[in-house]
Scaffold this motif. Structure first.
Motif: not given
Length: 396
Positions: A162-163, A186-189, A198-200, A209-210
Motif C-alpha cells: 500500500n505504501k 482507498s479501502h479494500q471492499l 486494508k487501506v491505501i 497511520r495505517v
C-alpha cells in the motif's frame, strides 16, 4: 475454523464466478448511473434533484436484478450520489429543501455506488460544466487525478504494498503542481463492507497511520484519488451540511430522545449496513434525532469537506478486481478533453504508466467461456498509458 466456515469464506471472494458476476452487475449499474448524472449536470440544475435521480436509477436498476431467486438478495445504493462543486471536496448530497444549483464553468465531482448482495461497486468522476477542452489549472488538477489513478491501477497488484501507491500518487500530483488531498482512504471492499481493513493512505503524515499491507490476488479495492490546486488539507466548515451517515454496527447506546429512537429504528430497518442519505428519512425528525445518534457514535458521519475558495479539486475513484489474470477496473467514465499546462517528464512516472495491467495471457477457448454475460468490463483492460498525453487520456 470449521471446513464449512472455510468454504463460506473461500466462496465469497473472486474465486467464485458468481461473486465476480455480482460485482460486474453492480459496476454496470454504477457506470450507467454515472452517465445519467453527468447528462443531468447542466447550468441552473438543482444539485439535490441530480443526486435524487442518481439514487433512484440505482435503486430501480438493482431492484430489477435477482428478482426471482428463492433467497432474498439485498441490493441497492451502496453510496448515495454526491455532487460536490469547485472547492467542495466531497460528500455533498443535500436535503430536499436545499436550493443549490450548478453554474456554467463549475468543476463537478460525482461520487456514487451500488451493491448486489453486498458486493459493492463505486465510482468517482470529475466533469467541467463547459464546452470545449478544459484548460489551465482546472485541466492540471483533473489530469493529476487521472494520471494518479492510472498509476494506482498499475501498482495495486498482488505483491505490491500500500505504501508504494501512497508515494507514487503524491509524486504524480506534484508533477502537475497539485497536491493529493489528505485523509482520503482507498479501502479494500468485501461483501457488505465498504471500508475494509486494508487501506491505501492518500498522504502519509504523522497524524494518520495505517498498517502496512500487501495486495493479494482475488481482493477488491475502491481506489480513491482526490487532487487539489490548494494545500490538500480538507476543512469541515459546517457540520449541518453533513447528510450522509453509516450505521456503526459495533456500537450500542440507549437513546434518550423519542425522535432519536424513531430515526434510529428507521435506519436499522432501511439502512442497517450501507451508507445512506438523511434525505431518505423524515426530514424534521431526522435533524433532531441524527445529532444524538452521532454524539453517541451510533452513526459514522461522512462530512462535507472543503478546500479554500478559488482552489480546484478533482476526484477519480474506481473499483478494481485483482483477478488471477491481472487487474480489472470495472467502474470508470471517459474524461473531457484536457489541455493541462504541465507535462510529465519524470522517468519513474513514465515507467509506471508503461506497465500493463494483465499479469499473464488468458488461456485457450475453454477458459474464455467462463466469462459469460458479455462482460462489458473487458473494455477496461488498461494498456500501457502514453505519458506524453499529460494525463489527458480518456478513461475508457
Amino acid at each position: 475454523m470449521s471446513s464449512d466456515d472455510e468454504r463460506e469464506e473461500r466462496e465469497l471472494d473472486l474465486t467464485s464466478s458468481e461473486v465476480v458476476t455480482k460485482y460486474k452487475s453492480a459496476a454496470e449499474i454504477v457506470n450507467k448511473a454515472l452517465q445519467l448524472v453527468i447528462s443531468e449536470c447542466k447550468p441552473k440544475a438543482k444539485i439535490v434533484d441530480i443526486c435524487e435521480k442518481g439514487d433512484s436509477f440505482i435503486r430501480e436498476q438493482s431492484g430489477n436484478m435477482y428478482k426471482n431467486v428463492k433467497k432474498k438478495i439485498e441490493r441497492g445504493v451502496a453510496f448515495p450520489t454526491c455532487v460536490s462543486v469547485n472547492n467542495t471536496i466531497c460528500h455533498f448530497s443535500p436535503l430536499a429543501s436545499d436550493e443549490t444549483v450548478l453554474e456554467e464553468g463549475d468543476i463537478v465531482k460525482i461520487d456514487l455506488g451500488c451493491h448486489i448482495d453486498g458486493f459493492i461497486a463505486v465510482v468517482g468522476h470529475t466533469h467541467a460544466l463547459q464546452s470545449g477542452p478544459v484548460t489551465g489549472r482546472a485541466a492540471d488538477v483533473i489530469a493529476a487525478a487521472n494520471t494518479a489513478a492510472e498509476v494506482a491501477l498499475r501498482l495495486v497488484r498482488p505483491g505490491k504494498k500500500n505504501k508504494d501507491v501512497t508515494e507514487a500518487i503524491q509524486k504524480v500530483a506534484a508533477a502537475y503542481d497539485c497536491k493529493i488531498v489528505e485523509g482520503v482512504l482507498s479501502h479494500q471492499l468485501k461483501q457488505f463492507v465498504i471500508d475494509g481493513n486494508k487501506v491505501i493512505l492518500s498522504v502519509s503524515n504523522p497524524d494518520t497511520r495505517v498498517d502496512d499491507a500487501e495486495f493479494e490476488e482475488n481482493e477488491v479495492y475502491a481506489v480513491d484519488i482526490v487532487t487539489s490546486t490548494g494545500e490538500g488539507k480538507p476543512k469541515l466548515l459546517d457540520e449541518k451540511n453533513t447528510t450522509i451517515y453509516k450505521r456503526a454496527v459495533d456500537k450500542n447506546y440507549h437513546l434518550k430522545m423519542k425522535s432519536s429512537r424513531f430515526i434510529f429504528s428507521e435506519i436499522n430497518q432501511k439502512f442497517p449496513i450501507m451508507p445512506f442519505t438523511a434525505r431518505a428519512l423524515e426530514e424534521k425528525r431526522a435533524r433532531l434525532g441524527l445529532v444524538e445518534c452521532v454524539n453517541h457514535d451510533l452513526l459514522q458521519p461522512y462530512p462535507v469537506l472543503h478546500e479554500k475558495p478559488g482552489d480546484y479539486v478533482a476526484h477519480i475513484k474506481f473499483t478494481l478486481l485483482l483477478m488471477p489474470n491481472g487487474s480489472d477496473r470495472i467502474t470508470s467514465h471517459s474524461l473531457q478533453e484536457l489541455q493541462p499546462s504541465k507535462t510529465i517528464d519524470d522517468p519513474e512516472i513514465k515507467a509506471w504508466l508503461a506497465l500493463g495491467t494483465k499479469t499473464k495471457k488468458k488461456g485457450g477457448g475453454k477458459k474464455k467461456k467462463a466469462r459469460k454475460s458479455g462482460e462489458k468490463a473487458e473494455s477496461t483492460e488498461a494498456e500501457p498509458m502514453d505519458a506524453s498525453t499529460n494525463g489527458a487520456t480518456a478513461q475508457e
